[in-house]
Design a protein around this motif. Structure first.
Motif, PDB file in Angstrom:
ATOM      1  N   TRP A  58       0.861  -1.181   0.000  1.00  0.00           N
ATOM      2  CA  TRP A  58       0.000   0.000   0.000  1.00  0.00           C
ATOM      3  C   TRP A  58       0.898   1.231   0.000  1.00  0.00           C
ATOM      4  N   ARG A  59       0.521   2.230  -0.790  1.00  0.00           N
ATOM      5  CA  ARG A  59       1.195   3.520  -0.721  1.00  0.00           C
ATOM      6  C   ARG A  59       0.140   4.612  -0.683  1.00  0.00           C
ATOM      7  N   ALA A  60       0.269   5.527   0.266  1.00  0.00           N
ATOM      8  CA  ALA A  60      -0.715   6.596   0.437  1.00  0.00           C
ATOM      9  C   ALA A  60      -0.553   7.656  -0.649  1.00  0.00           C
ATOM     10  N   PRO A  61      -1.643   8.056  -1.309  1.00  0.00           N
ATOM     11  CA  PRO A  61      -1.541   9.146  -2.277  1.00  0.00           C
ATOM     12  C   PRO A  61      -0.954  10.401  -1.631  1.00  0.00           C
ATOM     13  N   ASN A  62      -0.051  11.031  -2.347  1.00  0.00           N
ATOM     14  CA  ASN A  62       0.596  12.272  -1.892  1.00  0.00           C
ATOM     15  C   ASN A  62       1.434  12.088  -0.635  1.00  0.00           C
ATOM     16  N   GLY A  63       1.691  10.851  -0.242  1.00  0.00           N
ATOM     17  CA  GLY A  63       2.453  10.607   0.976  1.00  0.00           C
ATOM     18  C   GLY A  63       1.732  11.051   2.233  1.00  0.00           C
ATOM     19  N   SER A  64       0.406  11.172   2.158  1.00  0.00           N
ATOM     20  CA  SER A  64      -0.403  11.628   3.291  1.00  0.00           C
ATOM     21  C   SER A  64      -0.997  10.398   3.972  1.00  0.00           C
ATOM     22  N   TRP A  65      -0.344   9.933   5.030  1.00  0.00           N
ATOM     23  CA  TRP A  65      -0.635   8.614   5.580  1.00  0.00           C
ATOM     24  C   TRP A  65      -1.853   8.571   6.488  1.00  0.00           C
ATOM     25  N   GLY A  66      -1.993   9.479   7.433  1.00  0.00           N
ATOM     26  CA  GLY A  66      -3.076   9.379   8.402  1.00  0.00           C
ATOM     27  C   GLY A  66      -3.117   8.002   9.025  1.00  0.00           C
ATOM     28  N   VAL A  67      -4.297   7.369   9.016  1.00  0.00           N
ATOM     29  CA  VAL A  67      -4.445   6.019   9.576  1.00  0.00           C
ATOM     30  C   VAL A  67      -4.259   4.945   8.516  1.00  0.00           C
ATOM     31  N   THR A  68      -3.884   5.330   7.301  1.00  0.00           N
ATOM     32  CA  THR A  68      -3.872   4.362   6.208  1.00  0.00           C
ATOM     33  C   THR A  68      -2.868   3.234   6.419  1.00  0.00           C
ATOM     34  N   ALA A  69      -1.723   3.518   7.026  1.00  0.00           N
ATOM     35  CA  ALA A  69      -0.719   2.462   7.207  1.00  0.00           C
ATOM     36  C   ALA A  69      -1.264   1.346   8.092  1.00  0.00           C
TER      37      ALA A  69
END
Length: 211
Positions: free
Chosen positions: A116-127
């Motif tokens: 998984w890679r967060a769009p725009n490097g904006s991770w939040g809780v995504t990781a």
């Protein structure tokens, strides 16, 4: 499959002059096709972080199927280019699952999507949600700002700095016209191969592509 971590993975498989190539925001028409041709000619495998909107665009599913057939690994990069950094876990999970559905519709349910890679490097809780769903977060590092610049000479200079021993590098084949990226990347890859470098996959995941 190695043990997953919420810490985004930034390292390449192997020792010494190795680098792991990661490609974001496709599949995207002729740019992706030229890149796949170039990597196949050089027997290089990469990670392609794919966007659901791009998969569903004309020709997208065929390009994704070729990407898998050529031995590359897939990364879930969301259904769109939205910044997910402030989304709650339920919204993130729903988007990830929607994109996985688009991927598997194109390539089959048995094809793994290990990253998984967060769009725009904006991770939040995504990781954390990605790990819950069996995907390793992949770091956004060693970029070349090819989303704002497509001069091959400029990008080649940036790539020479961004390709670092033992690390991953990030380029784009989608999100806009990327012919300059592809030209610069293949040029610098040839330079590095001549200098004894190897292009591998993210650390711990080489066996998924038989490497």
């Amino acid at each position: 499959m190695p043990q997953l971590s919420v810490e985004p993975l930034a390292f390449a498989e192997g020792e010494g002059l190795v680098c792991a190539l990661t490609v974001d925001d496709g599949p995207h028409g002729a740019d992706t096709e030229r890149l796949l041709d170039g990597l196949a000619a050089r027997d290089i495998r990469a990670v392609f972080a794919v966007i659901g909107e791009q998969i569903q665009a004309p020709g997208g599913e065929d390009l994704l199927l070729r990407t898998v057939s050529d031995g590359h690994l897939l990364c879930n990069h969301s259904t769109s280019f939205a910044d997910m950094g402030r989304w709650d876990a339920d919204a993130v999970r729903a988007d990830m699952l929607d994109n996985l559905q688009s991927i598997h519709q194109a390539v089959g349910d048995d094809v793994p999507v290990p990253f998984w890679r967060a769009p725009n490097g904006s991770w939040g809780v995504t990781a954390a949600v990605a790990v819950e769903l069996g995907m390793q977060p992949l770091a956004v590092v060693n970029t070349i700002e090819d989303w704002v610049e497509q001069d091959p000479e400029v990008l080649a200079t940036r790539l020479r700095r961004a390709i670092r021993p033992g690390e991953i590098v990030l380029v784009h084949d989608g999100g806009g016209e990327r012919s300059g990226t592809v030209a610069a990347l293949l040029r610098v890859i040839d330079e590095r191969l001549a200098a004894g470098w190897s292009f591998t996959l993210p650390r711990g995941f080489g066996k998924l592509a038989g490497r």
